[in-house]
Motif scaffolding. Structure first.
Motif, mmCIF file in Angstrom:
data_model
loop_
_atom_site.group_PDB
_atom_site.id
_atom_site.type_symbol
_atom_site.label_atom_id
_atom_site.label_comp_id
_atom_site.label_asym_id
_atom_site.label_seq_id
_atom_site.Cartn_x
_atom_site.Cartn_y
_atom_site.Cartn_z
ATOM 1 N N LEU A 42 30.137 -26.778 21.462
ATOM 2 C CA LEU A 42 31.559 -26.482 21.637
ATOM 3 C C LEU A 42 32.101 -25.698 20.452
ATOM 4 O O LEU A 42 32.867 -24.738 20.625
ATOM 5 C CB LEU A 42 32.351 -27.777 21.815
ATOM 6 C CG LEU A 42 32.374 -28.361 23.213
ATOM 7 C CD1 LEU A 42 33.015 -29.741 23.191
ATOM 8 C CD2 LEU A 42 33.121 -27.458 24.149
ATOM 9 N N LEU A 43 31.720 -26.077 19.255
ATOM 10 C CA LEU A 43 32.170 -25.367 18.062
ATOM 11 C C LEU A 43 31.677 -23.924 18.061
ATOM 12 O O LEU A 43 32.440 -22.995 17.763
ATOM 13 C CB LEU A 43 31.683 -26.101 16.810
ATOM 14 C CG LEU A 43 32.105 -25.505 15.478
ATOM 15 C CD1 LEU A 43 33.622 -25.568 15.330
ATOM 16 C CD2 LEU A 43 31.426 -26.240 14.347
ATOM 17 N N ILE A 44 30.417 -23.713 18.427
ATOM 18 C CA ILE A 44 29.876 -22.357 18.520
ATOM 19 C C ILE A 44 30.652 -21.547 19.552
ATOM 20 O O ILE A 44 30.977 -20.373 19.334
ATOM 21 C CB ILE A 44 28.371 -22.398 18.853
ATOM 22 C CG1 ILE A 44 27.584 -22.943 17.663
ATOM 23 C CG2 ILE A 44 27.858 -21.024 19.249
ATOM 24 C CD1 ILE A 44 26.131 -23.247 17.962
ATOM 25 N N GLY A 45 30.982 -22.157 20.683
ATOM 26 C CA GLY A 45 31.749 -21.461 21.717
ATOM 27 C C GLY A 45 33.141 -21.085 21.254
ATOM 28 O O GLY A 45 33.617 -19.972 21.522
ATOM 29 N N PHE A 46 33.814 -21.991 20.533
ATOM 30 C CA PHE A 46 35.157 -21.678 20.024
ATOM 31 C C PHE A 46 35.111 -20.552 19.003
ATOM 32 O O PHE A 46 35.957 -19.657 19.009
ATOM 33 C CB PHE A 46 35.805 -22.916 19.412
ATOM 34 C CG PHE A 46 36.298 -23.902 20.425
ATOM 35 C CD1 PHE A 46 36.967 -23.495 21.570
ATOM 36 C CD2 PHE A 46 36.094 -25.251 20.235
ATOM 37 C CE1 PHE A 46 37.413 -24.405 22.506
ATOM 38 C CE2 PHE A 46 36.540 -26.178 21.169
ATOM 39 C CZ PHE A 46 37.201 -25.745 22.311
ATOM 40 N N VAL A 47 34.128 -20.574 18.121
ATOM 41 C CA VAL A 47 34.000 -19.524 17.108
ATOM 42 C C VAL A 47 33.704 -18.186 17.779
ATOM 43 O O VAL A 47 34.290 -17.158 17.414
ATOM 44 C CB VAL A 47 32.918 -19.892 16.075
ATOM 45 C CG1 VAL A 47 32.586 -18.715 15.181
ATOM 46 C CG2 VAL A 47 33.367 -21.078 15.246
ATOM 47 N N TYR A 51 36.121 -14.867 17.671
ATOM 48 C CA TYR A 51 35.590 -13.575 17.214
ATOM 49 C C TYR A 51 35.807 -12.498 18.269
ATOM 50 O O TYR A 51 36.206 -11.376 17.953
ATOM 51 C CB TYR A 51 34.108 -13.730 16.885
ATOM 52 C CG TYR A 51 33.443 -12.439 16.479
ATOM 53 C CD1 TYR A 51 33.623 -11.926 15.205
ATOM 54 C CD2 TYR A 51 32.633 -11.745 17.373
ATOM 55 C CE1 TYR A 51 33.007 -10.739 14.823
ATOM 56 C CE2 TYR A 51 32.022 -10.567 17.011
ATOM 57 C CZ TYR A 51 32.209 -10.061 15.733
ATOM 58 O OH TYR A 51 31.606 -8.885 15.368
ATOM 59 N N TRP A 52 35.545 -12.829 19.521
ATOM 60 C CA TRP A 52 35.695 -11.881 20.615
ATOM 61 C C TRP A 52 37.160 -11.464 20.760
ATOM 62 O O TRP A 52 37.467 -10.283 20.915
ATOM 63 C CB TRP A 52 35.173 -12.514 21.899
ATOM 64 C CG TRP A 52 35.170 -11.634 23.094
ATOM 65 C CD1 TRP A 52 35.185 -10.273 23.142
ATOM 66 C CD2 TRP A 52 35.126 -12.061 24.455
ATOM 67 N NE1 TRP A 52 35.151 -9.838 24.434
ATOM 68 C CE2 TRP A 52 35.116 -10.910 25.257
ATOM 69 C CE3 TRP A 52 35.087 -13.305 25.055
ATOM 70 C CZ2 TRP A 52 35.080 -10.986 26.636
ATOM 71 C CZ3 TRP A 52 35.037 -13.360 26.435
ATOM 72 C CH2 TRP A 52 35.041 -12.213 27.213
ATOM 73 N N MET A 53 38.074 -12.414 20.694
ATOM 74 C CA MET A 53 39.499 -12.096 20.810
ATOM 75 C C MET A 53 39.963 -11.221 19.636
ATOM 76 O O MET A 53 40.786 -10.332 19.802
ATOM 77 C CB MET A 53 40.334 -13.371 20.869
ATOM 78 C CG MET A 53 40.164 -14.147 22.151
ATOM 79 S SD MET A 53 40.738 -13.176 23.539
ATOM 80 C CE MET A 53 39.460 -13.512 24.710
ATOM 81 N N LYS A 54 39.430 -11.482 18.444
ATOM 82 C CA LYS A 54 39.775 -10.668 17.281
ATOM 83 C C LYS A 54 39.322 -9.229 17.492
ATOM 84 O O LYS A 54 40.076 -8.286 17.211
ATOM 85 C CB LYS A 54 39.119 -11.264 16.035
ATOM 86 C CG LYS A 54 39.385 -10.486 14.771
ATOM 87 C CD LYS A 54 38.650 -11.106 13.599
ATOM 88 C CE LYS A 54 38.705 -10.172 12.405
ATOM 89 N NZ LYS A 54 37.796 -10.576 11.353
ATOM 90 N N LYS A 55 38.104 -9.042 17.984
ATOM 91 C CA LYS A 55 37.605 -7.689 18.241
ATOM 92 C C LYS A 55 38.407 -7.002 19.343
ATOM 93 O O LYS A 55 38.687 -5.801 19.258
ATOM 94 C CB LYS A 55 36.116 -7.727 18.621
ATOM 95 C CG LYS A 55 35.212 -8.049 17.478
ATOM 96 C CD LYS A 55 35.285 -6.950 16.438
ATOM 97 C CE LYS A 55 34.357 -7.231 15.299
ATOM 98 N NZ LYS A 55 34.403 -6.186 14.277
#
Length: 75
Positions: A42-47, A51-55
């Motif tokens: 879950l933590l990997i998915g949130f990170v 990251y994707w939203m930032k890009k």
């Protein structure tokens, strides 16, 4: 030919599913330890989502996306 399919069965049951069997046994002893792996995923998915939203925001701020409305010719 029958031995080939038994070999595939043996590979999956005794080798590839061994971590799942270990998790199942661990869950009976300590529920929190067994679910730690789920929390890590879950933590990997949130990170990754952050990251994707930032890009996506960077591309949106640079106006690099073609936002012209286009449709099929038959519409």
């Amino acid at each position: 030919m029958k031995d080939f399919f038994y070999a595939i069965q043996d590979l999956f049951v005794n080798v590839l599913f061994a971590p799942y069997d270990a998790l199942r046994e661990l869950e009976l002893e300590n529920w929190f330890a067994a679910n730690t792996i789920s929390w890590i995923f879950l933590l990997i998915g949130f990170v990754a989502t952050a990251y994707w939203m930032k890009k996506l925001k960077i591309f949106n701020d640079n106006n690099e996306e073609d936002k012209s409305v286009s449709s099929h010719s038959f519409l």
